[in-house]
Design an enzyme around this catalytic site. Sequence first.
Site, short mmCIF file in Angstrom:
data_model
loop_
_atom_site.label_atom_id
_atom_site.label_comp_id
_atom_site.label_asym_id
_atom_site.label_seq_id
_atom_site.Cartn_x
_atom_site.Cartn_y
_atom_site.Cartn_z
N SER A 1 50.73 44.99 23.33
CA SER A 1 49.79 44.87 22.22
C SER A 1 50.53 44.83 20.88
O SER A 1 51.71 45.18 20.79
CB SER A 1 48.81 46.06 22.22
N ARG B 1 38.95 53.18 28.06
CA ARG B 1 38.75 52.53 26.76
C ARG B 1 39.32 51.11 26.85
O ARG B 1 40.05 50.78 27.76
CB ARG B 1 39.41 53.32 25.64
N ASN C 1 52.38 52.93 33.37
CA ASN C 1 53.79 52.75 33.77
C ASN C 1 54.64 53.97 33.41
O ASN C 1 55.42 54.47 34.24
CB ASN C 1 54.39 51.51 33.10
N GLY C 2 54.52 54.43 32.17
CA GLY C 2 55.33 55.55 31.71
C GLY C 2 55.00 56.84 32.43
O GLY C 2 55.91 57.60 32.82
N ARG C 3 53.73 57.11 32.63
CA ARG C 3 53.33 58.35 33.32
C ARG C 3 53.75 58.32 34.78
O ARG C 3 54.16 59.34 35.35
CB ARG C 3 51.81 58.54 33.18
N ASP D 1 47.86 49.91 32.77
CA ASP D 1 48.20 51.18 32.12
C ASP D 1 48.81 52.16 33.12
O ASP D 1 48.45 52.16 34.31
CB ASP D 1 46.93 51.79 31.51
N GLU E 1 50.04 46.84 18.59
CA GLU E 1 50.34 48.24 18.29
C GLU E 1 51.61 48.71 19.01
O GLU E 1 52.27 49.66 18.56
CB GLU E 1 49.16 49.13 18.68
N ASN E 2 51.96 48.07 20.13
CA ASN E 2 53.14 48.48 20.87
C ASN E 2 54.45 48.23 20.11
O ASN E 2 55.49 48.80 20.46
CB ASN E 2 53.22 47.75 22.21
N ARG F 1 40.92 48.42 34.33
CA ARG F 1 41.93 49.23 33.63
C ARG F 1 42.44 50.29 34.60
O ARG F 1 41.67 51.05 35.17
CB ARG F 1 41.38 49.91 32.38
N ARG G 1 56.31 51.35 19.09
CA ARG G 1 57.01 52.21 20.04
C ARG G 1 58.50 52.28 19.68
O ARG G 1 58.99 51.47 18.89
CB ARG G 1 56.82 51.68 21.46
#
Length: 260
Positions: A63, A203, A20-22, A18, A65-66, A197, A69
Amino acid sequence: MVELDRNNIPQHIAIIMDGNGRWAAEQGQPRNYGHQAGVDTVRRITSECTRLGVKFLTLYTFSTENWNRPAEEVTALMGLVLTSLEDEIFMKNNVRFRVIGDRSRIPEEVDRKLAETEEHTKNNDAMTMVVALSYSSRWEIINAVRSIVSEIRDEDYPSNLLKTFRTGGIWPQDITEETFSQRLTTNFMPDPDLLIRTGGEQRISNYLLWQIAYTELYFCDTYWPAFTEEDLHKAIADYQKRQRRYGKTEAQVEEDNNEQ
């Protein structure tokens, strides 16, 4: 430098990669820049896990859910999957490549390359890298239930119907944890010993929910593109300080250890 007990290296490490974007935003760059940097981290961490003697490394790559995007980002991510599979890291490190997830949603060109890489690396045995792509635990669990339901015998059916519609099957009372685990996409590997993570969130995000029942969890603030071999060592060192009890008391675990 973190000192590790080489006799207590987790055999299966799962990672939620987790941040990458930030990380890219902090560099003043677009999100795809962060995803590309994340691939470089995958190469380094894969090599280091192999060197340490880890046997399975499972990476949460994309995921279910991705898929929600922006289309541009999804396309770029699928392109990154293709280019990263050209890397010689698998053969150089004697790493086998496997994929778990709903491959029916993956573009045909990408899925074909995934299958080719799996075939090409199938005899490598130093470590297995498992990529969770188009994956979610709820999807996986639902599919396992469907598989079991399709095999269940119905005690209320007349025997002639059983013979007509079913050639085998299992009785409901015979369904066990092992029965269920065998129908998961992860049935070829042990449950994770350690889940890491990155990125500061704490989470699970629909990842390996069944498999991490007794997994040790480690959260760190470092974004995935900035995650180093030293950060990996810190996570493993933290794992090595813990006592895995599996429901037993501390005294019971110590007694079991003394008997070994």
